[in-house]
Scaffold this motif. Structure first.
Motif, PDB file in Angstrom:
ATOM      1  N   LYS A  48      10.905   9.560  -2.988  1.00  0.00           N
ATOM      2  CA  LYS A  48       9.511  10.013  -2.969  1.00  0.00           C
ATOM      3  C   LYS A  48       8.656   8.957  -2.282  1.00  0.00           C
ATOM      4  N   GLU A  49       7.616   9.450  -1.608  1.00  0.00           N
ATOM      5  CA  GLU A  49       6.655   8.566  -0.962  1.00  0.00           C
ATOM      6  C   GLU A  49       5.261   8.949  -1.437  1.00  0.00           C
ATOM      7  N   GLU A  50       4.382   7.951  -1.514  1.00  0.00           N
ATOM      8  CA  GLU A  50       3.012   8.209  -1.939  1.00  0.00           C
ATOM      9  C   GLU A  50       2.067   7.309  -1.148  1.00  0.00           C
ATOM     10  N   TRP A  51       1.019   7.922  -0.610  1.00  0.00           N
ATOM     11  CA  TRP A  51      -0.035   7.192   0.085  1.00  0.00           C
ATOM     12  C   TRP A  51      -1.319   7.404  -0.681  1.00  0.00           C
ATOM     13  N   ILE A  52      -2.030   6.331  -0.973  1.00  0.00           N
ATOM     14  CA  ILE A  52      -3.332   6.413  -1.633  1.00  0.00           C
ATOM     15  C   ILE A  52      -4.363   5.903  -0.630  1.00  0.00           C
ATOM     16  N   PHE A  53      -5.168   6.825  -0.072  1.00  0.00           N
ATOM     17  CA  PHE A  53      -6.187   6.488   0.918  1.00  0.00           C
ATOM     18  C   PHE A  53      -7.495   6.192   0.199  1.00  0.00           C
ATOM     19  N   ASN A  54      -8.158   5.093   0.571  1.00  0.00           N
ATOM     20  CA  ASN A  54      -9.470   4.830  -0.027  1.00  0.00           C
ATOM     21  C   ASN A  54     -10.565   4.906   1.028  1.00  0.00           C
ATOM     22  N   ASP A  55     -11.796   4.717   0.605  1.00  0.00           N
ATOM     23  CA  ASP A  55     -12.952   4.961   1.470  1.00  0.00           C
ATOM     24  C   ASP A  55     -13.322   3.810   2.391  1.00  0.00           C
ATOM     25  N   VAL A  56     -12.593   2.720   2.366  1.00  0.00           N
ATOM     26  CA  VAL A  56     -12.873   1.605   3.278  1.00  0.00           C
ATOM     27  C   VAL A  56     -11.750   1.464   4.308  1.00  0.00           C
ATOM     28  N   TYR A  57     -11.120   2.605   4.622  1.00  0.00           N
ATOM     29  CA  TYR A  57     -10.090   2.688   5.662  1.00  0.00           C
ATOM     30  C   TYR A  57      -8.866   1.825   5.355  1.00  0.00           C
ATOM     31  N   LEU A  58      -8.560   1.716   4.077  1.00  0.00           N
ATOM     32  CA  LEU A  58      -7.370   1.009   3.609  1.00  0.00           C
ATOM     33  C   LEU A  58      -6.636   1.914   2.633  1.00  0.00           C
ATOM     34  N   GLY A  59      -5.463   1.493   2.219  1.00  0.00           N
ATOM     35  CA  GLY A  59      -4.719   2.255   1.235  1.00  0.00           C
ATOM     36  C   GLY A  59      -3.483   1.516   0.782  1.00  0.00           C
ATOM     37  N   ARG A  60      -2.735   2.173  -0.098  1.00  0.00           N
ATOM     38  CA  ARG A  60      -1.504   1.600  -0.652  1.00  0.00           C
ATOM     39  C   ARG A  60      -0.399   2.628  -0.531  1.00  0.00           C
ATOM     40  N   PHE A  61       0.745   2.195  -0.004  1.00  0.00           N
ATOM     41  CA  PHE A  61       1.923   3.044   0.115  1.00  0.00           C
ATOM     42  C   PHE A  61       2.921   2.637  -0.961  1.00  0.00           C
ATOM     43  N   HIS A  62       3.504   3.636  -1.645  1.00  0.00           N
ATOM     44  CA  HIS A  62       4.565   3.402  -2.633  1.00  0.00           C
ATOM     45  C   HIS A  62       5.795   4.199  -2.224  1.00  0.00           C
ATOM     46  N   GLY A  63       6.948   3.567  -2.283  1.00  0.00           N
ATOM     47  CA  GLY A  63       8.210   4.259  -2.113  1.00  0.00           C
ATOM     48  C   GLY A  63       8.925   4.263  -3.459  1.00  0.00           C
ATOM     49  N   TYR A  64       9.388   5.429  -3.897  1.00  0.00           N
ATOM     50  CA  TYR A  64      10.018   5.572  -5.223  1.00  0.00           C
ATOM     51  C   TYR A  64      11.489   5.931  -5.084  1.00  0.00           C
ATOM     52  N   ARG A  65      12.276   5.467  -6.004  1.00  0.00           N
ATOM     53  CA  ARG A  65      13.656   5.900  -6.169  1.00  0.00           C
ATOM     54  C   ARG A  65      13.868   6.108  -7.655  1.00  0.00           C
ATOM     55  N   ASN A  66      14.258   7.323  -8.045  1.00  0.00           N
ATOM     56  CA  ASN A  66      14.428   7.661  -9.457  1.00  0.00           C
ATOM     57  C   ASN A  66      13.184   7.335 -10.279  1.00  0.00           C
ATOM     58  N   ASP A  67      12.018   7.688  -9.748  1.00  0.00           N
ATOM     59  CA  ASP A  67      10.708   7.509 -10.397  1.00  0.00           C
ATOM     60  C   ASP A  67      10.314   6.058 -10.640  1.00  0.00           C
ATOM     61  N   GLU A  68      10.951   5.110  -9.967  1.00  0.00           N
ATOM     62  CA  GLU A  68      10.561   3.707 -10.051  1.00  0.00           C
ATOM     63  C   GLU A  68      10.131   3.232  -8.674  1.00  0.00           C
ATOM     64  N   VAL A  69       9.041   2.451  -8.624  1.00  0.00           N
ATOM     65  CA  VAL A  69       8.572   1.926  -7.353  1.00  0.00           C
ATOM     66  C   VAL A  69       9.597   0.923  -6.839  1.00  0.00           C
ATOM     67  N   THR A  70      10.133   1.195  -5.643  1.00  0.00           N
ATOM     68  CA  THR A  70      11.081   0.262  -5.038  1.00  0.00           C
ATOM     69  C   THR A  70      10.466  -0.468  -3.853  1.00  0.00           C
ATOM     70  N   TYR A  71       9.360   0.079  -3.342  1.00  0.00           N
ATOM     71  CA  TYR A  71       8.685  -0.584  -2.219  1.00  0.00           C
ATOM     72  C   TYR A  71       7.205  -0.234  -2.274  1.00  0.00           C
ATOM     73  N   LEU A  72       6.345  -1.232  -2.004  1.00  0.00           N
ATOM     74  CA  LEU A  72       4.925  -0.953  -1.890  1.00  0.00           C
ATOM     75  C   LEU A  72       4.325  -1.880  -0.858  1.00  0.00           C
ATOM     76  N   THR A  73       3.363  -1.364  -0.152  1.00  0.00           N
ATOM     77  CA  THR A  73       2.646  -2.151   0.844  1.00  0.00           C
ATOM     78  C   THR A  73       1.270  -1.546   1.071  1.00  0.00           C
ATOM     79  N   ASP A  74       0.390  -2.340   1.609  1.00  0.00           N
ATOM     80  CA  ASP A  74      -0.934  -1.847   1.967  1.00  0.00           C
ATOM     81  C   ASP A  74      -0.873  -1.229   3.352  1.00  0.00           C
ATOM     82  N   PHE A  75      -1.830  -0.366   3.649  1.00  0.00           N
ATOM     83  CA  PHE A  75      -1.944   0.177   4.996  1.00  0.00           C
ATOM     84  C   PHE A  75      -3.404   0.291   5.389  1.00  0.00           C
ATOM     85  N   LYS A  76      -3.615   0.425   6.692  1.00  0.00           N
ATOM     86  CA  LYS A  76      -4.938   0.696   7.249  1.00  0.00           C
ATOM     87  C   LYS A  76      -4.893   2.078   7.856  1.00  0.00           C
ATOM     88  N   TRP A  77      -6.042   2.746   7.884  1.00  0.00           N
ATOM     89  CA  TRP A  77      -6.094   4.042   8.551  1.00  0.00           C
ATOM     90  C   TRP A  77      -7.375   4.168   9.360  1.00  0.00           C
TER      91      TRP A  77
END
Length: 122
Positions: A48-77
């Motif tokens: 599973k992948e999840e992107w959380i976009f916020n209002d200052v053109y930034l966000g957080r990406f989460h990568g899940y395996r078996n409902d546990e976060v295995t990778y996370l990083t910030d992003f810009k948009w």
């Protein structure tokens, strides 16, 4: 002299206080994708992948395996017309270029090729 200094200080405070621009872009929020294969486009083994976009053109990406976060990083948009560009500074992830579409009351982000990217979560 004190009143001149006070006036200058007040003027400096008023000039330096700028209004924060309100961003109410429809991409702001949480978007998810269930990875069809064991590996996503970035060669991470996740389901599973999840992107959380916020209002200052930034966000957080989460990568899940078996409902546990295995990778996370910030992003810009950014947005140019109806094309969103998502970049992941500090990683070797390629930029994602996507567009928003609505179909049957469901809002999607798709790659420019039409391939699904993520679905808006309510």
């Amino acid at each position: 002299m004190k009143s001149l200094f006070s006036s200058l200080l007040l003027l400096l405070l008023l000039v330096s206080c700028s209004k924060i621009e309100e961003n109410n872009d429809p991409v702001i929020g949480i978007w998810k994708n269930d990875v069809k294969s064991a590996m996503n486009n970035n060669k991470m083994v996740i389901d599973k992948e999840e992107w959380i976009f916020n209002d200052v053109y930034l966000g957080r990406f989460h990568g899940y395996r078996n409902d546990e976060v295995t990778y996370l990083t910030d992003f810009k948009w950014t947005i140019d017309g109806n094309i969103y560009t998502i970049s992941y500074p500090g990683t070797d992830f390629p930029e994602d270029r996507v567009q928003m579409i609505e179909e049957d009351s469901i809002t999607y982000l798709t790659y420019l090729s039409g391939k699904p990217f993520a679905i808006r979560q309510n």
